[in-house]
Motif scaffolding. Structure first.
Motif, PDB file in Angstrom:
ATOM      1  N   VAL A  22       0.858  -1.181   0.000  1.00 38.86           N
ATOM      2  CA  VAL A  22       0.000   0.000   0.000  1.00 38.86           C
ATOM      3  C   VAL A  22       0.898   1.235   0.000  1.00 38.86           C
ATOM      4  CG1 VAL A  22      -1.644   1.368   1.343  1.00 38.86           C
ATOM      5  CG2 VAL A  22      -1.960  -1.115   1.117  1.00 38.86           C
ATOM      6  N   GLY A  23       0.689   2.093  -0.988  1.00 43.85           N
ATOM      7  CA  GLY A  23       1.485   3.303  -1.112  1.00 43.85           C
ATOM      8  C   GLY A  23       0.709   4.535  -0.704  1.00 43.85           C
ATOM      9  N   LEU A  24       1.239   5.269   0.249  1.00 43.51           N
ATOM     10  CA  LEU A  24       0.668   6.542   0.675  1.00 43.51           C
ATOM     11  C   LEU A  24       1.460   7.682   0.053  1.00 43.51           C
ATOM     12  CD1 LEU A  24       0.373   5.795   4.523  1.00 43.51           C
ATOM     13  CD2 LEU A  24      -1.288   5.246   2.720  1.00 43.51           C
ATOM     14  N   ASP A  25       0.920   8.870   0.112  1.00 44.21           N
ATOM     15  CA  ASP A  25       1.644  10.037  -0.376  1.00 44.21           C
ATOM     16  C   ASP A  25       2.919  10.230   0.445  1.00 44.21           C
ATOM     17  OD1 ASP A  25       2.275  13.081  -0.510  1.00 44.21           O
ATOM     18  OD2 ASP A  25       0.869  12.727  -2.140  1.00 44.21           O
ATOM     19  N   ALA A  26       4.014  10.564  -0.238  1.00 45.24           N
ATOM     20  CA  ALA A  26       5.302  10.717   0.437  1.00 45.24           C
ATOM     21  C   ALA A  26       5.252  11.779   1.533  1.00 45.24           C
ATOM     22  CB  ALA A  26       6.382  11.071  -0.584  1.00 45.24           C
ATOM     23  N   ALA A  27       4.397  12.784   1.371  1.00 46.46           N
ATOM     24  CA  ALA A  27       4.309  13.861   2.355  1.00 46.46           C
ATOM     25  C   ALA A  27       3.796  13.385   3.707  1.00 46.46           C
ATOM     26  CB  ALA A  27       3.407  14.977   1.825  1.00 46.46           C
ATOM     27  N   LEU A  28       3.206  12.196   3.762  1.00 45.96           N
ATOM     28  CA  LEU A  28       2.675  11.683   5.020  1.00 45.96           C
ATOM     29  C   LEU A  28       3.756  11.101   5.925  1.00 45.96           C
ATOM     30  CD1 LEU A  28      -0.603   9.903   3.832  1.00 45.96           C
ATOM     31  CD2 LEU A  28      -0.438  11.893   5.336  1.00 45.96           C
ATOM     32  N   ALA A  29       4.920  10.794   5.357  1.00 49.59           N
ATOM     33  CA  ALA A  29       5.969  10.141   6.149  1.00 49.59           C
ATOM     34  C   ALA A  29       6.340  10.938   7.406  1.00 49.59           C
ATOM     35  CB  ALA A  29       7.192   9.871   5.286  1.00 49.59           C
ATOM     36  N   PRO A  30       6.674  12.232   7.299  1.00 48.69           N
ATOM     37  CA  PRO A  30       7.031  12.968   8.528  1.00 48.69           C
ATOM     38  C   PRO A  30       5.860  13.122   9.489  1.00 48.69           C
ATOM     39  CG  PRO A  30       6.932  14.452   6.628  1.00 48.69           C
ATOM     40  CD  PRO A  30       6.841  13.066   6.095  1.00 48.69           C
ATOM     41  N   VAL A  31       4.653  13.154   8.966  1.00 48.69           N
ATOM     42  CA  VAL A  31       3.475  13.264   9.834  1.00 48.69           C
ATOM     43  C   VAL A  31       3.301  11.990  10.651  1.00 48.69           C
ATOM     44  CG1 VAL A  31       0.980  13.584   9.888  1.00 48.69           C
ATOM     45  CG2 VAL A  31       2.362  14.826   8.201  1.00 48.69           C
ATOM     46  N   LEU A  32       3.390  10.839   9.980  1.00 49.81           N
ATOM     47  CA  LEU A  32       3.233   9.560  10.667  1.00 49.81           C
ATOM     48  C   LEU A  32       4.390   9.298  11.623  1.00 49.81           C
ATOM     49  CD1 LEU A  32       1.937   7.407   7.668  1.00 49.81           C
ATOM     50  CD2 LEU A  32       0.604   8.272   9.606  1.00 49.81           C
ATOM     51  N   ALA A  33       5.557   9.848  11.317  1.00 48.62           N
ATOM     52  CA  ALA A  33       6.714   9.649  12.184  1.00 48.62           C
ATOM     53  C   ALA A  33       6.520  10.281  13.563  1.00 48.62           C
ATOM     54  CB  ALA A  33       7.966  10.218  11.523  1.00 48.62           C
ATOM     55  N   GLU A  34       5.583  11.215  13.676  1.00 47.98           N
ATOM     56  CA  GLU A  34       5.313  11.853  14.958  1.00 47.98           C
ATOM     57  C   GLU A  34       4.471  10.980  15.875  1.00 47.98           C
ATOM     58  OE1 GLU A  34       6.546  14.792  15.991  1.00 47.98           O
ATOM     59  OE2 GLU A  34       7.728  14.786  14.130  1.00 47.98           O
ATOM     60  N   ARG A  35       3.845   9.954  15.333  1.00 46.24           N
ATOM     61  CA  ARG A  35       3.005   9.082  16.155  1.00 46.24           C
ATOM     62  C   ARG A  35       3.878   8.154  17.004  1.00 46.24           C
ATOM     63  NH1 ARG A  35      -1.989   6.614  12.759  1.00 46.24           N
ATOM     64  NH2 ARG A  35      -1.542   4.978  14.308  1.00 46.24           N
ATOM     65  N   PRO A  36       3.632   8.068  18.301  1.00 40.03           N
ATOM     66  CA  PRO A  36       4.479   7.238  19.164  1.00 40.03           C
ATOM     67  C   PRO A  36       4.351   5.747  18.915  1.00 40.03           C
ATOM     68  CG  PRO A  36       2.609   8.120  20.393  1.00 40.03           C
ATOM     69  CD  PRO A  36       2.599   8.799  19.056  1.00 40.03           C
ATOM     70  N   ASP A  37       3.247   5.327  18.281  1.00 40.12           N
ATOM     71  CA  ASP A  37       3.045   3.896  18.054  1.00 40.12           C
ATOM     72  C   ASP A  37       3.660   3.408  16.749  1.00 40.12           C
ATOM     73  OD1 ASP A  37       1.117   5.506  16.702  1.00 40.12           O
ATOM     74  OD2 ASP A  37      -0.129   3.734  16.342  1.00 40.12           O
ATOM     75  N   LEU A  38       4.161   4.346  15.922  1.00 37.41           N
ATOM     76  CA  LEU A  38       4.683   3.979  14.615  1.00 37.41           C
ATOM     77  C   LEU A  38       6.187   4.233  14.523  1.00 37.41           C
ATOM     78  CD1 LEU A  38       1.914   5.418  12.246  1.00 37.41           C
ATOM     79  CD2 LEU A  38       2.136   3.068  13.100  1.00 37.41           C
ATOM     80  N   LEU A  39       6.838   3.418  13.707  1.00 31.92           N
ATOM     81  CA  LEU A  39       8.248   3.615  13.371  1.00 31.92           C
ATOM     82  C   LEU A  39       8.319   3.845  11.870  1.00 31.92           C
ATOM     83  CD1 LEU A  39      11.260   3.581  14.030  1.00 31.92           C
ATOM     84  CD2 LEU A  39      11.217   1.089  13.746  1.00 31.92           C
ATOM     85  N   VAL A  40       8.834   4.980  11.470  1.00 29.29           N
ATOM     86  CA  VAL A  40       8.924   5.352  10.060  1.00 29.29           C
ATOM     87  C   VAL A  40      10.393   5.519   9.714  1.00 29.29           C
ATOM     88  CG1 VAL A  40       8.266   7.036   8.300  1.00 29.29           C
ATOM     89  CG2 VAL A  40       6.689   6.500  10.170  1.00 29.29           C
ATOM     90  N   THR A  41      10.891   4.667   8.841  1.00 32.23           N
ATOM     91  CA  THR A  41      12.307   4.734   8.490  1.00 32.23           C
ATOM     92  C   THR A  41      12.511   4.153   7.099  1.00 32.23           C
ATOM     93  OG1 THR A  41      14.551   4.257   9.284  1.00 32.23           O
ATOM     94  CG2 THR A  41      12.926   2.496   9.502  1.00 32.23           C
ATOM     95  N   ASP A  42      13.754   4.208   6.614  1.00 36.34           N
ATOM     96  CA  ASP A  42      14.036   3.733   5.256  1.00 36.34           C
ATOM     97  C   ASP A  42      14.390   2.255   5.276  1.00 36.34           C
ATOM     98  OD1 ASP A  42      17.334   3.588   4.963  1.00 36.34           O
ATOM     99  OD2 ASP A  42      16.613   4.971   6.504  1.00 36.34           O
ATOM    100  N   LEU A  43      14.263   1.621   4.123  1.00 36.98           N
ATOM    101  CA  LEU A  43      14.446   0.185   4.009  1.00 36.98           C
ATOM    102  C   LEU A  43      15.889  -0.236   4.267  1.00 36.98           C
ATOM    103  CD1 LEU A  43      13.182  -2.522   3.429  1.00 36.98           C
ATOM    104  CD2 LEU A  43      13.353  -2.055   0.984  1.00 36.98           C
ATOM    105  N   ARG A  44      16.848   0.600   3.912  1.00 34.78           N
ATOM    106  CA  ARG A  44      18.249   0.267   4.169  1.00 34.78           C
ATOM    107  C   ARG A  44      18.502   0.160   5.678  1.00 34.78           C
ATOM    108  NH1 ARG A  44      22.499   1.418   0.543  1.00 34.78           N
ATOM    109  NH2 ARG A  44      21.109   2.925  -0.466  1.00 34.78           N
TER     110      ARG A  44
END
Length: 322
Positions: free
Chosen positions: A93-115
């Motif tokens: 499932v692909g979301l808009d790239a602009a959502l990445a920093p927004v979701l990264a603020e959620r304490p229950d989520l981990l947002v990072t790169d595949l490497r």
């Protein structure tokens, strides 16, 4: 003559060995796709541009969401079929790239790169291949929304494995860029280089894209000559690795160096030199006296270097009597 190592006898390369059955027939049968999609057990890997969205966990993060959960994270741009795990559907499932920093603020989520996920071991190893598949495929969609033939917006089709232009009828399929990555060998020495973007002290194999009209051997010889001024003779395939940065296939080879005087292409490389087998061992084991290192084990460069060290038969470029 070197016998290339059997990849099945070595540690698995990062992003390889997927447990999913891609079952490509599903792409052509909407009713089967609909059944997999409606199954409550179906799960999805979620990306936002270059970033992967996961649930935080201890010790490992969880990269799987239900399709309903994925939809709550933000507007879904694309959903693609990855395959099934013992009959249970797996999607990207692909979301808009602009959502990445927004979701990264959620304490229950981990947002990072595949490497980082692979190098740091943030998820169970079984997730790396489908994550690579999802990330590469979804990024292709994000970058190819318009028909390259007429410029009209193209629509996703075949469960995300094709885009079709409704204006001119052109069909567009995901592309993988072939890249040769090679270890030039001169007897008991191998050639390694480093780019300015590398981590301090890290050295690696030379690499470059295969150009139109080239085969693998020609690409290996051309790239080594361009970057190092070294002519190569025999070329032997070692192994390959999908490399989703953004969507490449790394084709690993040994190459026989025919001369040894280096002419460095400073536009590509920061430095370049010959290393002995013993020195490469210390780099792989991270005990080099000068702090020099090899790429991490997930990378095919590490695999190629270790395979050359472990080759009991001698090595490419040695005299036949050795």
């Amino acid at each position: 003559m070197l016998t290339p190592p059997d990849p099945d006898d070595r540690p698995r390369l990062g992003y390889t060995g997927s447990l999913l059955d891609r079952d490509p027939a599903v792409r052509h049968h909407p009713e089967r796709l609909a059944a997999y999609t409606a199954d409550p057990a179906a799960r999805a890997y979620v990306t936002a541009g270059e970033m992967v969205i996961m649930r935080r966990g201890d010790p490992l993060a969880d990269p799987l969401f239900t399709l309903a959960e994925a939809a709550t994270l933000g507007t879904v741009r694309e959903t693609v079929w990855l395959g099934h795990d013992r009959g249970v559907g797996r999607f990207g499932v692909g979301l808009d790239a602009a959502l990445a920093p927004v979701l990264a603020e959620r304490p229950d989520l981990l947002v990072t790169d595949l490497r980082s996920i692979a190098v740091q071991g943030l998820v169970a190893g079984e997730h790396l291949p489908p994550l690579a598949e999802a990330k590469a495929l979804l990024l292709w969609h994000a970058r190819h929304r318009f028909c390259s033939a007429c410029g009209h917006p193209a629509a996703p089709d075949q469960a995300g494995w094709r885009r079709v232009c409704p204006s001119c009828g052109a069909e567009h399929f995901p592309r993988t860029d072939p890249v040769v990555i090679m270890l030039a060998v001169d007897g008991d020495r191998c050639l390694l280089g480093r780019q300015a973007r590398f981590a301090p002290g890290m050295w690696s194999c030379l690499a470059g894209f295969v150009e139109p009209g080239e085969n693998i051997e020609e690409a290996v010889r051309r790239e080594t000559l361009e970057e190092a001024g070294i002519r190569c003779g025999r070329v032997h395939y070692v192994a390959s690795q999908p490399w989703p940065f953004p969507m490449s296939l790394m084709i690993g080879c040994y190459a026989e160096a025919l001369d040894t005087d280096l002419v460095i292409d400073r536009t590509e490389l920061e430095d370049l030199r010959w290393f002995s087998r013993d020195e490469v061992v210390t780099m792989l084991e991270r005990r080099h006296p000068d702090g020099l290192t090899a790429p991490p084990p997930i990378a095919i460069a590490h695999f190629i270097m270790r395979s050359w060290i472990e080759d009991a038969a001698g090595g490419l470029g040695r005299p036949a009597s050795a």
